[in-house]
Design a protein around this motif. Structure first.
Motif, PDB file in Angstrom:
ATOM      1  N   SER A 134      28.372  25.939 -33.840  1.00  0.00           N
ATOM      2  CA  SER A 134      27.384  25.253 -34.667  1.00  0.00           C
ATOM      3  C   SER A 134      26.034  25.259 -33.973  1.00  0.00           C
ATOM      4  N   GLY A 135      24.996  24.871 -34.699  1.00  0.00           N
ATOM      5  CA  GLY A 135      23.665  24.800 -34.118  1.00  0.00           C
ATOM      6  C   GLY A 135      22.973  26.148 -34.076  1.00  0.00           C
ATOM      7  N   ALA A 136      21.861  26.189 -33.330  1.00  0.00           N
ATOM      8  CA  ALA A 136      21.036  27.399 -33.264  1.00  0.00           C
ATOM      9  C   ALA A 136      21.751  28.560 -32.602  1.00  0.00           C
ATOM     10  N   ASN A 137      22.771  28.269 -31.769  1.00  0.00           N
ATOM     11  CA  ASN A 137      23.461  29.339 -31.041  1.00  0.00           C
ATOM     12  C   ASN A 137      24.815  29.677 -31.649  1.00  0.00           C
ATOM     13  N   ALA A 138      25.047  29.299 -32.894  1.00  0.00           N
ATOM     14  CA  ALA A 138      26.331  29.562 -33.546  1.00  0.00           C
ATOM     15  C   ALA A 138      26.654  31.053 -33.510  1.00  0.00           C
ATOM     16  N   GLY A 139      27.867  31.382 -33.078  1.00  0.00           N
ATOM     17  CA  GLY A 139      28.312  32.759 -33.003  1.00  0.00           C
ATOM     18  C   GLY A 139      28.024  33.446 -31.688  1.00  0.00           C
ATOM     19  N   ARG A 140      27.207  32.834 -30.833  1.00  0.00           N
ATOM     20  CA  ARG A 140      26.888  33.440 -29.546  1.00  0.00           C
ATOM     21  C   ARG A 140      27.905  33.044 -28.485  1.00  0.00           C
ATOM     22  N   ARG A 141      28.007  33.866 -27.461  1.00  0.00           N
ATOM     23  CA  ARG A 141      28.921  33.586 -26.362  1.00  0.00           C
ATOM     24  C   ARG A 141      28.400  32.432 -25.518  1.00  0.00           C
ATOM     25  N   MET A 142      29.312  31.607 -25.019  1.00  0.00           N
ATOM     26  CA  MET A 142      28.924  30.531 -24.110  1.00  0.00           C
ATOM     27  C   MET A 142      28.544  31.133 -22.762  1.00  0.00           C
ATOM     28  N   PRO A 143      27.387  30.786 -22.215  1.00  0.00           N
ATOM     29  CA  PRO A 143      26.976  31.366 -20.928  1.00  0.00           C
ATOM     30  C   PRO A 143      27.824  30.840 -19.778  1.00  0.00           C
ATOM     31  N   GLY A 144      27.901  31.653 -18.723  1.00  0.00           N
ATOM     32  CA  GLY A 144      28.606  31.248 -17.514  1.00  0.00           C
ATOM     33  C   GLY A 144      30.085  31.530 -17.525  1.00  0.00           C
ATOM     34  N   LEU A 145      30.626  32.073 -18.639  1.00  0.00           N
ATOM     35  CA  LEU A 145      32.065  32.314 -18.751  1.00  0.00           C
ATOM     36  C   LEU A 145      32.319  33.805 -18.970  1.00  0.00           C
ATOM     37  N   PRO A 146      32.981  34.488 -18.037  1.00  0.00           N
ATOM     38  CA  PRO A 146      33.260  35.914 -18.218  1.00  0.00           C
ATOM     39  C   PRO A 146      34.322  36.131 -19.290  1.00  0.00           C
ATOM     40  N   PRO A 147      34.185  37.183 -20.111  1.00  0.00           N
ATOM     41  CA  PRO A 147      35.166  37.438 -21.169  1.00  0.00           C
ATOM     42  C   PRO A 147      36.500  37.945 -20.635  1.00  0.00           C
ATOM     43  N   GLN A 148      36.511  38.453 -19.431  1.00  0.00           N
ATOM     44  CA  GLN A 148      37.778  38.884 -18.853  1.00  0.00           C
ATOM     45  C   GLN A 148      37.727  38.843 -17.332  1.00  0.00           C
ATOM     46  N   GLN A 149      38.885  38.539 -16.749  1.00  0.00           N
ATOM     47  CA  GLN A 149      39.036  38.524 -15.300  1.00  0.00           C
ATOM     48  C   GLN A 149      40.400  39.119 -14.953  1.00  0.00           C
ATOM     49  N   LEU A 150      40.423  39.875 -13.879  1.00  0.00           N
ATOM     50  CA  LEU A 150      41.662  40.516 -13.442  1.00  0.00           C
ATOM     51  C   LEU A 150      41.799  40.391 -11.936  1.00  0.00           C
ATOM     52  N   PHE A 151      43.005  40.049 -11.489  1.00  0.00           N
ATOM     53  CA  PHE A 151      43.330  40.072 -10.068  1.00  0.00           C
ATOM     54  C   PHE A 151      44.664  40.781  -9.905  1.00  0.00           C
ATOM     55  N   ALA A 152      44.719  41.740  -9.001  1.00  0.00           N
ATOM     56  CA  ALA A 152      45.969  42.450  -8.709  1.00  0.00           C
ATOM     57  C   ALA A 152      46.058  42.684  -7.208  1.00  0.00           C
ATOM     58  N   GLN A 153      47.228  42.417  -6.645  1.00  0.00           N
ATOM     59  CA  GLN A 153      47.425  42.606  -5.207  1.00  0.00           C
ATOM     60  C   GLN A 153      48.746  43.318  -4.947  1.00  0.00           C
ATOM     61  N   LEU A 154      48.663  44.363  -4.142  1.00  0.00           N
ATOM     62  CA  LEU A 154      49.849  45.088  -3.696  1.00  0.00           C
ATOM     63  C   LEU A 154      50.113  44.724  -2.244  1.00  0.00           C
ATOM     64  N   GLY A 155      51.304  44.208  -1.967  1.00  0.00           N
ATOM     65  CA  GLY A 155      51.677  43.845  -0.610  1.00  0.00           C
ATOM     66  C   GLY A 155      52.737  44.788  -0.052  1.00  0.00           C
ATOM     67  N   TRP A 156      52.691  44.996   1.250  1.00  0.00           N
ATOM     68  CA  TRP A 156      53.649  45.901   1.910  1.00  0.00           C
ATOM     69  C   TRP A 156      54.168  45.229   3.172  1.00  0.00           C
ATOM     70  N   LYS A 157      55.494  45.074   3.236  1.00  0.00           N
ATOM     71  CA  LYS A 157      56.158  44.529   4.423  1.00  0.00           C
ATOM     72  C   LYS A 157      57.006  45.644   5.046  1.00  0.00           C
ATOM     73  N   PRO A 158      56.405  46.458   5.905  1.00  0.00           N
ATOM     74  CA  PRO A 158      57.153  47.585   6.481  1.00  0.00           C
ATOM     75  C   PRO A 158      58.258  47.103   7.414  1.00  0.00           C
ATOM     76  N   ARG A 159      59.391  47.749   7.346  1.00  0.00           N
ATOM     77  CA  ARG A 159      60.529  47.352   8.189  1.00  0.00           C
ATOM     78  C   ARG A 159      60.221  47.527   9.666  1.00  0.00           C
ATOM     79  N   TRP A 160      59.409  48.554   9.992  1.00  0.00           N
ATOM     80  CA  TRP A 160      59.121  48.799  11.401  1.00  0.00           C
ATOM     81  C   TRP A 160      58.265  47.701  12.031  1.00  0.00           C
ATOM     82  N   ALA A 161      57.631  46.858  11.174  1.00  0.00           N
ATOM     83  CA  ALA A 161      56.806  45.766  11.703  1.00  0.00           C
ATOM     84  C   ALA A 161      57.413  44.404  11.378  1.00  0.00           C
ATOM     85  N   ALA A 162      58.721  44.387  11.065  1.00  0.00           N
ATOM     86  CA  ALA A 162      59.372  43.129  10.687  1.00  0.00           C
ATOM     87  C   ALA A 162      59.339  42.115  11.825  1.00  0.00           C
TER      88      ALA A 162
END
Length: 232
Positions: A111-139
């Motif tokens: 509603s208001g003058a900004n009706a239909g516009r995106r809210m500032p300060g909020l990203p439309p998408q975020q992604l986090f991915a982490q690959l971990g490795w526990k090698p047996r030789w360093a157990a």
């Protein structure tokens, strides 16, 4: 799940009158919201996953009315809506583990003058991915090596959506170690953030009155540390 919420203004949000006059912002109302959420989750021997869709509608949302010379002013928006999807998973495959989380968000003024516009300060998408490795030789060292990727989408910085911080993707490398020594535990870590030394906006100042919306993020950074703890 379905719920209702109430958010009262904080002292920081009510510290300055929206008109710029001296005194508290006594015209600032509490925000009221209605939310609905539907989710699924699963688990097997290798790991687990979660998927959730949500819809949040807010009346009198507390938003930035502008920032000038460090003085942040706040006001109530007519009504806003957030709709989105959240996905996450954790899996282990032998020596390797994968952790991932993704958020897709559409946050708009209704509603208001900004009706239909995106809210500032909020990203439309975020992604986090982490690959971990526990090698047996360093157990014996309790070693875990990690490679992670963080992506943040374009972020609008003002109500008019006339400027935005560009999307960016950062890569990090890390290693941590842990050795039990009876009642003691020794831990060490080393980490490199922003491996590609990517220039990016670390945060934004919404509706800054001087047009200085962007705060630079850190370049390539190295962190290392050691800790020793004892169980009693």
């Amino acid at each position: 799940s379905v719920g209702r919420g109430l958010e009262t203004p904080t002292l920081n949000e009510a510290a300055y009158s929206a008109s710029g006059d001296a005194g508290l912002n006594t015209a600032l109302n509490a925000a009221r919201s209605k939310s609905a959420e539907l989710g699924l989750r699963g688990r097997n021997a290798a790991g687990l996953w979660n998927a959730t869709v949500f819809d949040i509608r807010t009346r009198d949302e507390i938003v930035s009315a502008g920032t000038t010379d460090g003085r942040a002013l706040f006001t109530n928006a007519g009504s806003t809506r957030r709709q989105g999807l959240e996905l996450s998973s954790e899996y282990e495959l032998g020596e390797f583990s994968l952790t991932a989380a993704y958020t897709l968000l559409r946050a708009t003024c209704d509603s208001g003058a900004n009706a239909g516009r995106r809210m500032p300060g909020l990203p439309p998408q975020q992604l986090f991915a982490q690959l971990g490795w526990k090698p047996r030789w360093a157990a014996a060292l309790g070693a875990v090596f990690t490679l992670d990727v963080r992506h943040v989408g374009k972020v609008y910085v003002n109500d008019g959506n006339t400027d935005a911080a560009a999307a960016h993707t950062l890569v990090g490398l890390g290693a941590r170690f842990e050795q039990p020594l009876g009642a003691w535990t020794l831990r060490e870590f080393v980490r490199i953030d922003n491996l590609g030394d990517r220039k990016h906006a670390g945060s934004v100042i919404v509706n800054d009155g001087n047009g200085r919306f962007f705060e630079p993020g850190a370049g390539r950074s190295l962190f290392a540390g050691v800790s020793l703890s004892r169980r009693f």
